[in-house]
Motif scaffolding. Structure first.
Motif, PDB file in Angstrom:
ATOM      1  N   ILE A 148      28.935   3.108 -24.494  1.00  0.00           N
ATOM      2  CA  ILE A 148      28.015   4.193 -24.135  1.00  0.00           C
ATOM      3  C   ILE A 148      28.857   5.373 -23.672  1.00  0.00           C
ATOM      4  CG2 ILE A 148      26.165   4.948 -22.580  1.00  0.00           C
ATOM      5  CD1 ILE A 148      25.210   2.070 -22.445  1.00  0.00           C
ATOM      6  N   VAL A 149      28.525   6.559 -24.165  1.00  0.00           N
ATOM      7  CA  VAL A 149      29.251   7.783 -23.824  1.00  0.00           C
ATOM      8  C   VAL A 149      28.299   8.718 -23.087  1.00  0.00           C
ATOM      9  CG1 VAL A 149      30.457   9.798 -24.746  1.00  0.00           C
ATOM     10  CG2 VAL A 149      30.790   7.557 -25.796  1.00  0.00           C
ATOM     11  N   ALA A 150      28.805   9.392 -22.052  1.00  0.00           N
ATOM     12  CA  ALA A 150      27.978  10.314 -21.281  1.00  0.00           C
ATOM     13  C   ALA A 150      28.806  11.498 -20.820  1.00  0.00           C
ATOM     14  CB  ALA A 150      27.379   9.596 -20.074  1.00  0.00           C
ATOM     15  N   GLU A 151      28.132  12.624 -20.546  1.00  0.00           N
ATOM     16  CA  GLU A 151      28.820  13.817 -20.059  1.00  0.00           C
ATOM     17  C   GLU A 151      29.095  13.747 -18.568  1.00  0.00           C
ATOM     18  OE1 GLU A 151      27.475  17.641 -21.324  1.00  0.00           O
ATOM     19  OE2 GLU A 151      26.837  16.900 -23.289  1.00  0.00           O
ATOM     20  N   ALA A 152      28.361  12.918 -17.844  1.00  0.00           N
ATOM     21  CA  ALA A 152      28.627  12.718 -16.415  1.00  0.00           C
ATOM     22  C   ALA A 152      28.278  11.284 -16.056  1.00  0.00           C
ATOM     23  CB  ALA A 152      27.831  13.692 -15.561  1.00  0.00           C
ATOM     24  N   ILE A 153      29.094  10.676 -15.189  1.00  0.00           N
ATOM     25  CA  ILE A 153      28.878   9.303 -14.740  1.00  0.00           C
ATOM     26  C   ILE A 153      29.122   9.254 -13.232  1.00  0.00           C
ATOM     27  CG2 ILE A 153      29.620   6.896 -14.910  1.00  0.00           C
ATOM     28  CD1 ILE A 153      30.547   7.431 -17.749  1.00  0.00           C
ATOM     29  N   ALA A 154      28.190   8.663 -12.519  1.00  0.00           N
ATOM     30  CA  ALA A 154      28.336   8.475 -11.077  1.00  0.00           C
ATOM     31  C   ALA A 154      27.982   7.037 -10.735  1.00  0.00           C
ATOM     32  CB  ALA A 154      27.442   9.440 -10.305  1.00  0.00           C
TER      33      ALA A 154
END
Length: 338
Positions: A148-154
């Motif tokens: 899974i790819v995302a522009e922001a991860i927290a």
């Protein structure tokens, strides 16, 4: 999606439904004291998300030329929602990557059915197998069964405060996207936490009392500085809104069920402004998709009635969450041991 368990694990003592006006939990033996699952009811008992309003709260009418209560409200369940998935031990392992980076931020088990919200924000919340942390992804895309790819991860601890002094979530306000989220079963059985609310950007005043575009418990704003917000009024990103305590909810013409459950939550806990919606749009309560059928039972006129009566809690602050004083509801119970 796992259903929220509304009974204590060993006793059958209801976690909710004790009614407003209770300031403490009854003295119960440890073996029958209610407990909760952090994956289904997250964050510490003293978190701003779990703190009921107190009789020390001071209320003021909303003063904002950009806030139009007659525009009504919606509950985001199918679009601009926050899908929540809880992993099990036999789910496949998935690598979570920031866009453009080859090394994963985190590798953990993720249900095969996990998919982000279809709108531009692409929100996706993934709770790990121990049910102690949530990975929050913004503009996520599932590019394969194991990636899974995302522009922001927290990453946020489910047993922590759900907010902090800096950005640590995928909302404009910087807090965890699980904070204030309406979860499956809550509109039937009771909402025992502060709600998350998004309002049009022009309704917010970016000139906060501390010289920032937000107020506590928010820790950031859209674009970093809230440049799309207005410059007047008492409504800020992070403001707590609530129905005043002297409002007789049973006189509002609400139908029993989700409508009255929502009203009681707005009077006992309130709603924190955590994000923005499109310019001129109705305000929006934040929910997971599993809430859709229950939310659909709330009539548009009921939502408008509630929004029209919201006021700002002007003394909601660190060390005095919910205004302080005698609380309108019991504190959140201790976490269940696994």
């Amino acid at each position: 999606m796992n259903r929220r368990r509304w009974l204590a694990s060993a006793s059958g003592v209801a976690l909710l439904g004790a009614g407003a006006g209770c300031s403490h939990s009854p003295d119960l033996p440890d073996d029958i004291r209610p407990t909760r699952d952090p994956a289904l009811w997250p964050f510490a008992s003293d978190s701003p998300w779990n703190t009921p309003l107190g009789d020390g709260a001071r209320y003021a009418a909303i003063r904002s030329p950009g806030f139009d209560p007659t525009a009504g409200a919606r509950i985001n369940t199918r679009q601009w929602s926050h899908p929540v998935f809880i992993a099990e031990a036999d789910d496949p392992t998935v690598a979570l990557h920031l866009l453009g980076q080859s090394r994963p931020v985190r590798v953990q088990r993720v249900p095969p059915r996990a998919r982000p919200d279809p709108m531009a924000d692409g929100s996706l919340l993934l709770i790990d197998v121990p049910r102690r942390s949530v990975v929050e992804l913004w503009r996520a895309e599932r590019v394969g069964p194991d990636r899974i790819v995302a522009e922001a991860i927290a990453v946020n601890a489910l047993t922590g405060p759900g907010m902090g002094s800096t950005w640590q979530g995928i909302r404009a306000s910087g807090g965890s996207a699980l904070g204030g989220l309406i979860r499956q079963g809550e509109l039937e059985h009771g909402l025992a936490h502060v709600l998350a609310l998004a309002v049009p950007p022009q309704a917010l005043n970016r000139l906060g009392p501390q010289g920032r575009a937000w107020v506590w418990p928010a820790a950031s704003a859209d674009d970093g500085d809230g440049r799309r917000y207005g410059t007047v009024g008492n409504l800020h990103l992070g403001s707590l809104l609530a129905l005043p305590p002297d409002l007789a909810v049973d006189t509002l013409g609400l139908e029993a069920g989700p409508e009255t459950v929502l009203a009681r939550a707005l009077q006992d806990f309130g709603a924190c402004v955590t994000d923005t919606v499109r310019v001129g749009g109705p305000v929006a309560f934040q929910a997971e998709p599993a809430v859709h059928d229950s939310a659909a039972r709330i009539r548009p006129e009921a939502l408008r009635t509630l929004v029209e009566r919201l006021q700002v809690v002007v003394n909601h602050a660190p060390g005095r969450a919910g205004g302080g004083g005698r609380r309108r509801a019991p504190p959140a119970p201790a976490f269940r041991e696994r």
